[in-house]
Write an enzyme that holds these catalytic residues in place. Structure first.
Site, mmCIF file in Angstrom:
data_model
loop_
_atom_site.group_PDB
_atom_site.id
_atom_site.type_symbol
_atom_site.label_atom_id
_atom_site.label_comp_id
_atom_site.label_asym_id
_atom_site.label_seq_id
_atom_site.Cartn_x
_atom_site.Cartn_y
_atom_site.Cartn_z
ATOM 1 N N LYS A 96 -77.810 7.982 -37.935
ATOM 2 C CA LYS A 96 -78.753 8.955 -37.392
ATOM 3 C C LYS A 96 -79.495 9.590 -38.567
ATOM 4 C CE LYS A 96 -76.287 12.068 -39.209
ATOM 5 N NZ LYS A 96 -76.894 12.800 -40.336
ATOM 6 N N ARG A 164 -82.281 13.665 -49.028
ATOM 7 C CA ARG A 164 -82.247 14.569 -47.870
ATOM 8 C C ARG A 164 -83.146 15.786 -48.051
ATOM 9 N NH1 ARG A 164 -75.814 14.951 -47.300
ATOM 10 N NH2 ARG A 164 -76.012 14.523 -49.538
ATOM 11 N N ASP A 176 -80.576 15.990 -40.931
ATOM 12 C CA ASP A 176 -79.307 15.549 -41.505
ATOM 13 C C ASP A 176 -78.100 16.001 -40.696
ATOM 14 O OD1 ASP A 176 -78.014 14.180 -43.809
ATOM 15 O OD2 ASP A 176 -77.096 16.143 -44.064
#
Length: 333
Positions: A96, A164, A176
């Protein structure tokens, strides 16, 4: 069941925990790994029992011995390489978030349906007994009518150079960790009169366009309220999910990583649901999907719906939707 023959895109740290260890446990083959730095791929292969190293991502996708691709690349590279894998006729287990945004997610989903391959977003927590038990408690009526659902997702800050924190690579706290909370609240639709809708969202920026923290408030058709709070620069790790009803409350202490804390608290009662990794349950479910056609708990429509809600949060908070990556198969990256 015939073992999956898995190819790994990239030598990301999460791949050791999320695919290599469960593959060894459940008897699936780690056929090959590719990384931009071949030395990293070789080290990963040696450390995790991968049979060989591919020279490139493209070579990995073209390998006829591989039937499943695991994609743990940075967020912005999920969509492009998921699409490339689908077009190569591979099944895909992707980390994801499913893509950088809802538009890209729809493109991948439509391509998967057209190609007839299995593509699943790795919301591994769905497959551990903790979440089904929480739903079972809610379904039993013990909590009464659902009035509030709260998800809190906190982690310490990654290093400054971590992808990220990159807007171009679809980074940010909501992408995240916050996506787990949004997904978990969406999963409460059967007990809340339907899926939640976003009421408001606000966030704190780490750098232009990239959220360090995000708070989202949601409303369910049945009258319950929902909140998701995430912070990617907190001083602790916390992944809690609390459901409050008219008769009581239940809390999954760590619904995302129940292998580290498998408790559900219901009033004075403590239930333990087991420390077997959620990633192992997930790989079993994915193998059943690929080999036996057993539908997963989170299908393609679910992935698109979650990304749509993520986009809505970013727009509401003034951050803007994550862009498609300029690096990927089409760009030769």
């Amino acid at each position: 069941m015939e073992p999956l023959r898995i190819g790994i895109l990239g030598a990301a740290r999460i791949a050791g925990t999320a695919i290599a260890a469960p593959a060894r446990e459940t008897g699936h083959r780690l056929v090959a790994v590719a990384a931009r730095d071949r030395a990293r791929a070789e080290a990963f292969a040696a450390g995790h029992g991968v049979e060989r190293v591919a020279a490139s991502y493209a070579e990995l996708l073209a390998d006829d011995e591989i039937d499943v691709i695991y994609n743990p690349l940075p967020n912005g590279l999920h969509g492009p390489w998921n699409l490339a894998a689908v077009r190569a006729g591979k099944h895909v287990l992707t980390e994801k978030p499913f893509a950088a945004n809802a538009e890209e997610a729809r493109e991948v989903a439509e391509a998967a349906e057209e190609a007839g391959v299995c593509v699943m977003e790795a919301f591994h927590y769905l497959y551990h007994p903790v979440l089904p038990r929480l739903h079972e408690i809610l379904d039993s009526g013990e909590l009464g009518e659902l009035r509030r659902a709260e998800a809190e997702l906190l982690i310490p800050a990654p290093a400054d150079g971590d992808p990220r924190w990159s807007f171009e690579l679809a980074g940010g706290a909501l992408m995240d960790v916050g996506c787990y909370g949004l997904h978990a609240l969406r999963g409460l639709a059967p007990w809340a009169g339907g899926a939640p809708v976003l009421e408001s969202a606000s966030g704190t920026a780490r750098r232009p366009g990239v959220d360090r923290a995000m708070d989202a408030r949601l409303a369910f058709p049945g009258g319950a309220a929902g909140t998701v709070r995430c912070d990617m620069a907190a001083g602790e790790v916390r992944f809690g999910l609390r459901l409050t009803g008219t008769r009581g409350a239940a809390t999954a202490v760590n619904f995302v990583r129940p292998d580290t804390d498998d408790r559900i608290l219901v009033g004075d009662r403590v239930e333990h649901l087991g420390r077997r990794p959620s990633y192992s349950y997930q790989l079993e479910a994915f193998a059943a999907y690929v080999r036996e056609g057993v539908p997963p708990r989170n299908g393609l429509a679910d992935a698109v719906a979650t990304m749509t809600l993520v986009d809505e949060c970013y727009r509401a908070a003034g951050f803007g939707v994550r862009p498609r990556s300029r690096v990927g198969p089409a760009a030769g990256g």
